[in-house]
Design a protein around this motif. Structure first.
Motif, short mmCIF file in Angstrom:
data_model
loop_
_atom_site.label_atom_id
_atom_site.label_comp_id
_atom_site.label_asym_id
_atom_site.label_seq_id
_atom_site.Cartn_x
_atom_site.Cartn_y
_atom_site.Cartn_z
N PRO A 260 5.79 -5.78 2.84
CA PRO A 260 5.52 -4.35 2.72
C PRO A 260 5.48 -3.89 1.27
CG PRO A 260 7.18 -4.78 4.39
CD PRO A 260 6.98 -6.06 3.66
N PRO A 261 4.83 -2.76 1.00
CA PRO A 261 4.73 -2.25 -0.37
C PRO A 261 6.11 -2.07 -1.00
CG PRO A 261 3.28 -1.03 1.09
CD PRO A 261 4.11 -1.92 1.97
N ALA A 263 8.42 -4.10 -1.60
CA ALA A 263 9.51 -4.97 -1.15
C ALA A 263 9.47 -6.32 -1.85
CB ALA A 263 9.46 -5.16 0.37
N SER A 278 11.21 -3.26 5.66
CA SER A 278 10.36 -2.10 5.40
C SER A 278 10.06 -2.02 3.90
CB SER A 278 11.07 -0.83 5.87
OG SER A 278 11.44 -0.94 7.24
N ARG A 279 9.38 -0.97 3.49
CA ARG A 279 9.01 -0.81 2.09
C ARG A 279 10.26 -0.71 1.20
NH1 ARG A 279 5.49 2.70 0.56
NH2 ARG A 279 6.58 3.38 -1.31
N ASN A 280 10.15 -1.24 0.00
CA ASN A 280 11.18 -1.17 -1.04
C ASN A 280 12.47 -1.90 -0.67
OD1 ASN A 280 9.33 0.38 -2.40
ND2 ASN A 280 10.39 2.32 -2.05
N GLU A 296 13.76 1.15 5.17
CA GLU A 296 13.27 1.44 3.82
C GLU A 296 14.40 1.49 2.81
OE1 GLU A 296 10.83 4.94 1.37
OE2 GLU A 296 11.17 5.13 3.55
N GLN A 446 10.76 -4.33 -7.15
CA GLN A 446 9.38 -4.36 -7.63
C GLN A 446 9.22 -5.35 -8.79
OE1 GLN A 446 11.03 -1.10 -7.28
NE2 GLN A 446 10.37 -1.32 -5.16
#
Length: 475
Positions: A260-261, A263, A278-280, A296, A446
């Motif tokens: 996911p974006p 992550a 989930s994201r991050n 998230e 990130q």
């Protein structure tokens, strides 16, 4: 392996000298803790990334199975399957704030481990000492399996298994098995096993001691000549083969096809069963994720085990924590080396924004529900145990002098205690990139996506077998 054996003797003699007032021979605990053939078996690896200055120097040392990140210097030391995280080292030109004063960082900070023996230990540099801005030093010290050294420079110390020193400078101290310290500074002190002690200047003082008989008989004991024994060690040892492939295969594929974006799943983590992230989300090296759901911004830090559990989002699972058969609401904090053992028919449910203190043991024999916005500590097996091992944060915030509940004693400002904890939880989430919006708020989840690893190996034969040749890695 003569030189490796001589190095072991040298380190033990130096630690013993620093702890001479305690009449302890750490060699009785350390010799045989790691068989010498294990020290030549594993490679080490150094992370290269563009987000922080790099420099890795080591000489006359053994680094078996250890991971390094950031500026590191290792001399005359033995490190076995350790994580040395320098991703928050201070950088030249930064301004360091302490109280109402500011200090300029004159050069890039470095982690320097000298004349020390660290076994399966997590070292994180998030340092607090304004007197040594550019140096995070571990010297003449030893640590046993699953200890955490977090923001805590130490000299002449012995950390027993599953102990944690957090934002604390230690000089010539012995820290007992499964003891947690966040007290600023200590010198020439022995702290018994099972203590949780948090002190912030004159603002507050929290301490709790686990029942010694329960801790030693069921969970963890450290015996000279025998090493660490108990449920905590059995739990880790039962799963160590799942990590074996990390040292057998250089190029590992991601456990999921589409991440996911925002992550990040570290290549040196273990992934079993069907998991959802989930994201991050951040899954760190040596984290263990099994049939679980991470919402998230949640994170699983080094040496964490999360199995058959659901974390709703923005959860902090600190270094060494274990979560099994639990459902955690949003922004639940689980502290260092906490051990949450639910079962399929005895799950744990925790409400939003509750704080499970470091080194808390929740070993359930019946289902337990912890309401939201509660502080939790100590030893819990049943719902009734919460009466002496939890408190609403609102009630704690109103304390201005002192309170004793069972084996827990608190003195000072409850409001300050709650505020400091909330600020730290926010900092951890922020540093890990939980709030990344695609442009701002980048953190470890990130930046960690771009790390590459250099593989380093020791001499395979001869007198220097097990030692790594002196090498410098520079930009």
């Amino acid at each position: 392996m003569k030189k490796l054996s001589n190095l072991m003797d040298r380190i033990i003699s130096r630690v013993n000298f620093n702890l001479r007032i305690f009449s302890i021979d750490v060699g009785d605990y350390l010799r045989g803790l790691v068989p010498e053939n294990q020290l030549v078996k594993f490679y080490a690896f150094y992370g290269i990334w563009s987000n922080h200055p790099i420099h890795f120097h080591f000489s006359n040392s053994n680094l078996a199975g250890s991971c390094f990140l950031g500026r590191c210097k290792i001399d005359n030391s033995i490190l076995y399957k350790c994580d040395i995280r320098g991703d928050e080292l201070k950088v030249k030109g930064e301004v360091f704030h302490v109280d109402d004063k500011t200090l300029n960082v004159e050069e890039d900070e470095v982690i320097w481990i000298k004349d020390s023996l660290l076994v399966k230990t997590l070292v994180h540099n998030y340092s607090h000492n304004p007197e040594k801005l550019e140096l995070f030093l571990i010297k003449n010290s030893a640590s046993a399996p699953y200890a955490n050294i977090h923001g805590s420079p130490i000299e002449g110390c012995f950390l027993e298994p599953f102990s944690t020193v957090d934002l604390t400078t230690l000089h010539d101290c012995r820290v007992g098995t499964y003891t947690y310290l966040q007290v600023g500074e200590l010198s020439h002190i022995e702290v018994d096993a099972g203590w949780v002690w948090i002190r912030n200047k004159n603002l507050f003082d929290f301490n709790y001691n686990h029942p010694e008989d329960v801790l030693r008989k069921r969970y963890i004991a450290f015996v000279p000549g025998k090493g660490a024994m108990g449920m905590f060690m059995d739990f880790a040892e039962d799963r160590k083969m799942d990590f074996q492939r990390l040292y057998d295969v250089v190029n590992l594929e991601s456990p999921i096809k589409e991440i996911p974006p925002g992550a990040s799943i570290n290549r040196y983590s273990v992934w079993k069963g069907k998991n959802h992230i989930s994201r991050n989300v951040l899954v760190s090296q040596r984290a263990y994720l099994e049939s679980s759901w991470l919402g998230e911004g949640a994170n699983a830090q080094e040496n964490c085990y999360i199995s058959f559990s659901r974390l709703e989002g923005f959860n902090v699972t600190a270094h060494g924590a274990t979560i099994i058969y639990a459902t955690l609401g949003r922004k639940v904090f689980v502290g260092f080396n906490s051990f949450i053992l639910g079962k399929a028919d005895c799950p744990l449910t925790v409400g939003n924004e509750s704080i499970i203190m470091p080194h808390t043991i929740i070993d359930l024999v019946e289902p337990v529900t912890i309401p939201g916005n509660h502080l939790v500590w100590g030893y819990i097996r049943r719902q009734a145990d919460l009466e002496e091992h939890s408190m609403p944060l609102e009630r704690l915030s109103k304390i201005k002098d002192q309170i004793t509940i069972g084996r827990m004693r608190f003195r000072g400002s409850g409001d300050a205690f709650v505020e400091v904890f909330r600020q730290r939880i926010h900092h951890i989430l922020e540093a890990n990139g939980a709030f990344f919006d695609g442009e701002t708020g980048r953190g470890h989840a990130q930046t960690g996506q771009t790390i590459s690893f250099n593989i380093i190996q020791p001499y395979p034969t001869g007198e220097a077998r097990g030692l790594y040749p002196t090498i410098d890695i520079e930009p």
